[in-house]
Design an enzyme around this catalytic site. Structure first.
Site, PDB file in Angstrom:
ATOM      1  N   LYS A  22     -38.452  12.095 -28.832  1.00  0.00           N
ATOM      2  CA  LYS A  22     -38.796  11.104 -27.795  1.00  0.00           C
ATOM      3  C   LYS A  22     -40.115  10.389 -28.129  1.00  0.00           C
ATOM      4  O   LYS A  22     -40.186   9.160 -28.071  1.00  0.00           O
ATOM      5  CB  LYS A  22     -38.926  11.811 -26.437  1.00  0.00           C
ATOM      6  CG  LYS A  22     -39.542  10.933 -25.358  1.00  0.00           C
ATOM      7  CD  LYS A  22     -39.880  11.708 -24.097  1.00  0.00           C
ATOM      8  CE  LYS A  22     -41.084  12.567 -24.169  1.00  0.00           C
ATOM      9  NZ  LYS A  22     -42.306  12.120 -23.500  1.00  0.00           N
ATOM     10  N   CYS A 117     -46.697  11.555 -17.036  1.00  0.00           N
ATOM     11  CA  CYS A 117     -46.724  12.837 -16.321  1.00  0.00           C
ATOM     12  C   CYS A 117     -48.115  13.135 -15.797  1.00  0.00           C
ATOM     13  O   CYS A 117     -49.122  12.839 -16.449  1.00  0.00           O
ATOM     14  CB  CYS A 117     -46.296  13.958 -17.263  1.00  0.00           C
ATOM     15  SG  CYS A 117     -44.518  14.139 -17.373  1.00  0.00           S
ATOM     16  N   ARG A 122     -56.011  11.030 -17.905  1.00  0.00           N
ATOM     17  CA  ARG A 122     -55.504  10.525 -19.188  1.00  0.00           C
ATOM     18  C   ARG A 122     -56.210   9.208 -19.508  1.00  0.00           C
ATOM     19  O   ARG A 122     -55.641   8.126 -19.390  1.00  0.00           O
ATOM     20  CB  ARG A 122     -53.977  10.396 -19.142  1.00  0.00           C
ATOM     21  CG  ARG A 122     -53.340  11.752 -18.861  1.00  0.00           C
ATOM     22  CD  ARG A 122     -51.849  11.728 -18.882  1.00  0.00           C
ATOM     23  NE  ARG A 122     -51.304  11.695 -20.238  1.00  0.00           N
ATOM     24  CZ  ARG A 122     -49.995  11.719 -20.503  1.00  0.00           C
ATOM     25  NH1 ARG A 122     -49.118  11.762 -19.524  1.00  0.00           N
ATOM     26  NH2 ARG A 122     -49.568  11.692 -21.746  1.00  0.00           N
ATOM     27  N   PRO A 123     -57.479   9.303 -19.934  1.00  0.00           N
ATOM     28  CA  PRO A 123     -58.246   8.090 -20.201  1.00  0.00           C
ATOM     29  C   PRO A 123     -57.691   7.321 -21.393  1.00  0.00           C
ATOM     30  O   PRO A 123     -56.969   7.882 -22.215  1.00  0.00           O
ATOM     31  CB  PRO A 123     -59.650   8.618 -20.524  1.00  0.00           C
ATOM     32  CG  PRO A 123     -59.466  10.026 -20.945  1.00  0.00           C
ATOM     33  CD  PRO A 123     -58.220  10.531 -20.269  1.00  0.00           C
ATOM     34  N   ILE A 124     -58.055   6.029 -21.492  1.00  0.00           N
ATOM     35  CA  ILE A 124     -57.606   5.231 -22.645  1.00  0.00           C
ATOM     36  C   ILE A 124     -58.803   4.617 -23.385  1.00  0.00           C
ATOM     37  O   ILE A 124     -58.665   3.624 -24.074  1.00  0.00           O
ATOM     38  CB  ILE A 124     -56.590   4.130 -22.230  1.00  0.00           C
ATOM     39  CG1 ILE A 124     -57.159   3.240 -21.126  1.00  0.00           C
ATOM     40  CG2 ILE A 124     -55.259   4.719 -21.801  1.00  0.00           C
ATOM     41  CD1 ILE A 124     -56.382   1.944 -20.959  1.00  0.00           C
ATOM     42  N   ASP A 305     -47.421  20.498 -25.406  1.00  0.00           N
ATOM     43  CA  ASP A 305     -46.093  20.256 -24.818  1.00  0.00           C
ATOM     44  C   ASP A 305     -45.210  21.502 -24.846  1.00  0.00           C
ATOM     45  O   ASP A 305     -44.092  21.477 -24.327  1.00  0.00           O
ATOM     46  CB  ASP A 305     -45.377  19.104 -25.553  1.00  0.00           C
ATOM     47  CG  ASP A 305     -46.060  17.762 -25.302  1.00  0.00           C
ATOM     48  OD1 ASP A 305     -46.920  17.688 -24.417  1.00  0.00           O
ATOM     49  OD2 ASP A 305     -45.716  16.796 -26.003  1.00  0.00           O
ATOM     50  N   ARG A 397     -36.727  12.746 -18.155  1.00  0.00           N
ATOM     51  CA  ARG A 397     -37.565  11.799 -18.920  1.00  0.00           C
ATOM     52  C   ARG A 397     -37.512  12.106 -20.407  1.00  0.00           C
ATOM     53  O   ARG A 397     -37.703  11.207 -21.228  1.00  0.00           O
ATOM     54  CB  ARG A 397     -39.036  11.932 -18.492  1.00  0.00           C
ATOM     55  CG  ARG A 397     -39.328  11.482 -17.116  1.00  0.00           C
ATOM     56  CD  ARG A 397     -40.789  11.697 -16.841  1.00  0.00           C
ATOM     57  NE  ARG A 397     -41.540  10.739 -17.624  1.00  0.00           N
ATOM     58  CZ  ARG A 397     -42.656  10.172 -17.250  1.00  0.00           C
ATOM     59  NH1 ARG A 397     -43.174  10.473 -16.089  1.00  0.00           N
ATOM     60  NH2 ARG A 397     -43.266   9.315 -18.012  1.00  0.00           N
TER      61      ARG A 397
HETATM   62  C1  EPZ Z   1     -49.059  12.180 -26.265  1.00  0.00           C
HETATM   63  O1  EPZ Z   1     -49.750  11.772 -25.096  1.00  0.00           O
HETATM   64  C2  EPZ Z   1     -47.675  12.565 -25.814  1.00  0.00           C
HETATM   65  N1  EPZ Z   1     -47.049  11.415 -25.189  1.00  0.00           N
HETATM   66  C3  EPZ Z   1     -47.746  13.740 -24.853  1.00  0.00           C
HETATM   67  O2  EPZ Z   1     -46.424  14.140 -24.599  1.00  0.00           O
HETATM   68  C4  EPZ Z   1     -48.497  14.901 -25.504  1.00  0.00           C
HETATM   69  O3  EPZ Z   1     -48.705  15.914 -24.533  1.00  0.00           O
HETATM   70  C5  EPZ Z   1     -49.851  14.433 -26.026  1.00  0.00           C
HETATM   71  O4  EPZ Z   1     -49.684  13.291 -26.894  1.00  0.00           O
HETATM   72  C6  EPZ Z   1     -50.590  15.513 -26.820  1.00  0.00           C
HETATM   73  O5  EPZ Z   1     -49.814  15.933 -27.902  1.00  0.00           O
HETATM   74  C7  EPZ Z   1     -46.472  10.486 -25.939  1.00  0.00           C
HETATM   75  O6  EPZ Z   1     -46.413  10.567 -27.161  1.00  0.00           O
HETATM   76  C8  EPZ Z   1     -45.840   9.339 -25.228  1.00  0.00           C
HETATM   77  P1  EPZ Z   1     -53.429  12.072 -26.404  1.00  0.00           P
HETATM   78  P2  EPZ Z   1     -51.107  10.956 -25.212  1.00  0.00           P
HETATM   79  O7  EPZ Z   1     -53.966  10.691 -26.378  1.00  0.00           O
HETATM   80  O8  EPZ Z   1     -51.009  10.080 -26.401  1.00  0.00           O
HETATM   81  C9  EPZ Z   1     -57.797  12.634 -24.521  1.00  0.00           C
HETATM   82  C10 EPZ Z   1     -44.655  14.986 -23.288  1.00  0.00           C
HETATM   83  O9  EPZ Z   1     -44.447  15.953 -22.517  1.00  0.00           O
HETATM   84  N2  EPZ Z   1     -57.939  11.169 -24.649  1.00  0.00           N
HETATM   85  O10 EPZ Z   1     -53.159  12.711 -27.720  1.00  0.00           O
HETATM   86  O11 EPZ Z   1     -51.370  10.369 -23.889  1.00  0.00           O
HETATM   87  C11 EPZ Z   1     -56.776  13.041 -23.480  1.00  0.00           C
HETATM   88  O12 EPZ Z   1     -57.329  13.058 -22.195  1.00  0.00           O
HETATM   89  C12 EPZ Z   1     -45.965  14.297 -23.275  1.00  0.00           C
HETATM   90  O13 EPZ Z   1     -43.797  14.514 -24.050  1.00  0.00           O
HETATM   91  C13 EPZ Z   1     -59.160  10.573 -24.382  1.00  0.00           C
HETATM   92  O14 EPZ Z   1     -60.136  11.233 -24.012  1.00  0.00           O
HETATM   93  O15 EPZ Z   1     -52.121  12.143 -25.493  1.00  0.00           O
HETATM   94  C14 EPZ Z   1     -56.357  14.399 -23.968  1.00  0.00           C
HETATM   95  O16 EPZ Z   1     -57.290  15.366 -23.549  1.00  0.00           O
HETATM   96  C15 EPZ Z   1     -46.806  14.493 -22.099  1.00  0.00           C
HETATM   97  N3  EPZ Z   1     -59.267   9.214 -24.521  1.00  0.00           N
HETATM   98  C16 EPZ Z   1     -56.449  14.268 -25.473  1.00  0.00           C
HETATM   99  O17 EPZ Z   1     -57.279  13.128 -25.722  1.00  0.00           O
HETATM  100  C17 EPZ Z   1     -58.223   8.440 -24.931  1.00  0.00           C
HETATM  101  O18 EPZ Z   1     -58.399   7.211 -25.050  1.00  0.00           O
HETATM  102  C18 EPZ Z   1     -55.122  14.066 -26.191  1.00  0.00           C
HETATM  103  O19 EPZ Z   1     -54.396  13.014 -25.566  1.00  0.00           O
HETATM  104  C19 EPZ Z   1     -56.992   9.055 -25.207  1.00  0.00           C
HETATM  105  C20 EPZ Z   1     -56.872  10.423 -25.053  1.00  0.00           C
END
Ligand code: EPZ
Length: 430
Positions: A22, A117, A122-124, A305, A397
């Site tokens: 996915k 979810c 979930r900051p960007i 996950d 989902r």
């Molecule tokens: C991806 O989410 C996945 N989603 C998530 O899958 C997965 O849990 C996650 O990666 C971690 O492996 C998709 O691929 C669509 P991250 P993402 O940015 O990209 C922090 C599932 O069940 N962070 O790697 O949103 C954040 O808060 C899902 O399939 C910042 O601080 O995760 C977290 O602590 C749910 N600033 C860490 O980084 C940012 O700008 C990792 O988040 C971005 C993230």
């Protein structure tokens, strides 16, 4: 309201075919809009998140034809605007990949802030930092992320946290930038590599995906391709833990065993047998399961996950286990539901202390999010009696035909809509 009804107690036995990943599909579908030529993508899972993303792409003019259930033909030549503000897009996280893809191709985008979810903040900020480093102006206005750039110029970007989403978004924005981009402290997840392979098959020049330093040399244009998405590591892992928790014997087929190493290691530690072949992994749980400790980490560490699925298994394993969640702070919301089923778990901050019990008992519970929902299903499969699970929309989902695949392994699980259907299930399985 649709629920899963489960009568637990049957060991899962047999073979299950794993679908396309996915989270790779979401990145690759968004990336497909970066060429005006036709792209054919195979092994796309038919799940709610990929379908919502494709709906969003169609809303700006992208032509999408389903050749069969898992193959889509995409042509982005007719794109007529770069604004995606519909409410439905807020339901998924990956909508933000359209910001990287549209900005990279058209130098502007307007996309509703992403949802996804509820597993913590979930900051960007890392996405924004990366885009700005490439020369893209980024503003948040009226709930939309608005980007604009005169030119997109390659840059050296150091990520302050390892983020899958930000790594992917920066790759998308940089693939047609002028000059070279390096992403340092990049995420190494298999879906990051899959996206790089897809983009390279469209003529991009990306090196180092799968390491913490990704190097991108911008190209003027991308061309069409035909590409098959990798198997879903988390779907596979979920079935592997379902085998363990039900004391079963399951072969997950169509997988890349290398992607499952951290999962296989934990299963071995708790007393399962794990046999790997080229594209399959068999999990046999013949002996009593024992405790272990686990901490979630970015790939190749144990995936966040898979945290609820391992916790559900450890809660039925002898001894005291400690599960530490280091990626998302709100990923223990399933624990209250599991306690209703008889688990003995105490959560302190980002740690769950689990004292194994010998049996779960069925209960009426609710799926709090995608992976936790799947974990509660496998708890229900191991429980004595009937479990009903509400809010299965979360599970849908990310898992295609979850209950049907479980049925093929001997599980007594059905989707029911009414009290009457539930009673029928009780009678049929009792
Ligand atoms: C991806 O989410 C996945 N989603 C998530 O899958 C997965 O849990 C996650 O990666 C971690 O492996 C998709 O691929 C669509 P991250 P993402 O940015 O990209 C922090 C599932 O069940 N962070 O790697 O949103 C954040 O808060 C899902 O399939 C910042 O601080 O995760 C977290 O602590 C749910 N600033 C860490 O980084 C940012 O700008 C990792 O988040 C971005 C993230």
């Amino acid at each position: 309201m649709e629920q899963y009804a489960i009568r637990g107690g049957n060991p899962l036995v047999g073979e299950v075919e794993i679908g396309g990943a996915k989270n790779a599909a979401l990145a690759i579908l968004a990336a497909a809009i970066m060429t005006d030529e036709t792209v054919i993508i195979e092994n796309v899972p038919d799940v709610r998140d990929t379908n919502v993303l494709m709906q969003a792409m169609e809303s700006i003019g992208v032509q999408i034809e389903r050749i069969d259930r898992h193959t889509v033909k995409i042509n982005a030549q007719p794109i007529n605007n770069v604004v995606i503000e519909k409410d439905f897009i807020k339901k998924i996280r990956a909508s933000y990949y359209l910001i990287g893809a549209l900005s990279g191709k058209y130098k502007k985008a307007m996309v509703a802030l992403p949802g996804g979810c509820n597993i913590g903040l979930r900051p960007i900020d890392q996405h924004i930092k990366g885009l700005r480093a490439l020369g893209v102006e980024v503003k948040i206005e009226h709930g939309l992320i608005v980007t604009e750039a005169e030119r997109i110029k390659g840059s050296h970007i150091y990520m302050d946290v390892v983020s899958v989403g930000a790594t992917i978004n920066i790759m998308l924005a940089a693939v047609m930038a002028e000059g070279r981009t390096t992403i340092e402290n990049a995420a190494k997840e298999p879906h990051v590599v899959d996206l790089a392979n897809f983009l390279n098959s469209c003529g991009a020049n990306i090196k180092g995906a799968g390491t913490d330093m990704i190097k991108i040399r911008g190209v003027a244009k991308l061309h069409g391709t035909q590409y098959a998405i990798i198997p879903d590591q988390i779907e596979a892992g979920t079935f592997m833990f379902a085998a363990a928790v039900t004391k079963g014997d399951v072969t997950v087929k169509n997988v890349i065993p290398k992607h499952l190493e951290s999962i296989s290691s934990k299963l071995l530690e708790i007393g399962c047998e794990v046999e790997e072949s080229d594209d399959a992994v068999r999990v046999v749980a013949a002996k009593p399961l024992v405790h272990t400790h686990v901490k979630t980490l970015p790939y190749p560490g144990f995936p966040t996950d898979m945290q609820p699925q391992i916790a559900v298994t450890l809660a039925l394993s002898q001894g005291t286990s400690i599960v530490t969640e280091s990626i998302f702070e709100n990923r223990f919301r399933y624990v209250d539901e599991l306690i209703r089923m008889g688990a003995n778990i105490k959560v302190e901050g980002n740690t769950a202390i689990i004292d194994g019990v010998s049996q779960y008992t069925g209960a009426s519970i609710t799926a709090p999010d995608l992976r936790a929902g799947a974990a509660l299903v496998i708890a229900g499969l191991a429980a004595e009696g009937i479990t009903t699970i509400d809010d299965i929309k979360y599970i849908e989902r990310g898992y295609e035909d979850f209950h049907l695949k479980l049925q093929l392994l001997g599980a007594q699980i059905e989707k029911v809509n009414t009290e009457r259907e539930l009673q029928k299930f009780n009678l049929k399985t009792g």
